[in-house]
Design a protein around this motif. Structure first.
Motif, PDB file in Angstrom:
ATOM      1  N   GLU A 135       0.840  -1.202   0.000  1.00  0.00           N
ATOM      2  CA  GLU A 135       0.000   0.000   0.000  1.00  0.00           C
ATOM      3  C   GLU A 135       0.871   1.248   0.000  1.00  0.00           C
ATOM      4  N   PHE A 136       0.349   2.309  -0.597  1.00  0.00           N
ATOM      5  CA  PHE A 136       1.042   3.593  -0.616  1.00  0.00           C
ATOM      6  C   PHE A 136       0.953   4.213   0.772  1.00  0.00           C
ATOM      7  N   ASP A 137       2.094   4.596   1.327  1.00  0.00           N
ATOM      8  CA  ASP A 137       2.147   5.188   2.665  1.00  0.00           C
ATOM      9  C   ASP A 137       2.269   6.702   2.529  1.00  0.00           C
ATOM     10  N   ILE A 138       1.145   7.402   2.653  1.00  0.00           N
ATOM     11  CA  ILE A 138       1.106   8.847   2.464  1.00  0.00           C
ATOM     12  C   ILE A 138       1.956   9.583   3.499  1.00  0.00           C
ATOM     13  N   VAL A 139       1.986   9.091   4.727  1.00  0.00           N
ATOM     14  CA  VAL A 139       2.777   9.739   5.776  1.00  0.00           C
ATOM     15  C   VAL A 139       4.262   9.649   5.440  1.00  0.00           C
ATOM     16  N   ALA A 140       4.712   8.485   5.033  1.00  0.00           N
ATOM     17  CA  ALA A 140       6.119   8.316   4.659  1.00  0.00           C
ATOM     18  C   ALA A 140       6.454   9.188   3.455  1.00  0.00           C
ATOM     19  N   TYR A 141       5.532   9.280   2.500  1.00  0.00           N
ATOM     20  CA  TYR A 141       5.742  10.114   1.325  1.00  0.00           C
ATOM     21  C   TYR A 141       5.895  11.581   1.723  1.00  0.00           C
ATOM     22  N   LYS A 142       4.982  12.080   2.564  1.00  0.00           N
ATOM     23  CA  LYS A 142       5.032  13.486   2.993  1.00  0.00           C
ATOM     24  C   LYS A 142       6.298  13.768   3.801  1.00  0.00           C
ATOM     25  N   GLY A 192       9.163  12.185   3.576  1.00  0.00           N
ATOM     26  CA  GLY A 192      10.278  12.153   2.638  1.00  0.00           C
ATOM     27  C   GLY A 192      10.344  13.420   1.795  1.00  0.00           C
ATOM     28  N   TYR A 193       9.197  13.888   1.347  1.00  0.00           N
ATOM     29  CA  TYR A 193       9.148  15.118   0.561  1.00  0.00           C
ATOM     30  C   TYR A 193       9.663  16.292   1.386  1.00  0.00           C
ATOM     31  N   SER A 194       9.179  16.410   2.607  1.00  0.00           N
ATOM     32  CA  SER A 194       9.622  17.506   3.480  1.00  0.00           C
ATOM     33  C   SER A 194      11.120  17.426   3.737  1.00  0.00           C
ATOM     34  N   ARG A 195      11.611  16.240   3.996  1.00  0.00           N
ATOM     35  CA  ARG A 195      13.039  16.052   4.266  1.00  0.00           C
ATOM     36  C   ARG A 195      13.877  16.456   3.049  1.00  0.00           C
TER      37      ARG A 195
END
Length: 66
Positions: A3-10, A12-15
């Motif tokens: 499944e796509f993990d939106i929290v991990a994506y956000k 990672g994007y912020s980092r």
């Protein structure tokens, strides 16, 4: 397929796209700044960034910079 993990994506994007800065305000001042910014239609972060940019632009102009 995982499944796509939106929290991990956000996170990672912020980092990858932002630097984090921690500010220390006197007790109660954070709320004042946040409310002041909100009254002007800005987030606290946008308000602080705008003030810094305006000050930098003004200083560079005075010093003959960009």
């Amino acid at each position: 397929m995982p499944e796509f993990d939106i929290v991990a994506y956000k996170n990672g994007y912020s980092r990858d796209h932002y630097d984090r800065v921690n500010l220390l305000f006197p007790k109660g001042f954070r709320g004042e700044v946040k409310e002041y910014a909100r009254e002007r239609g800005e987030t606290m972060n946008a308000y602080i960034l705008r003030l810094i940019r305006e000050d930098m632009d003004r200083t560079q102009t005075k010093e003959g910079g960009e």
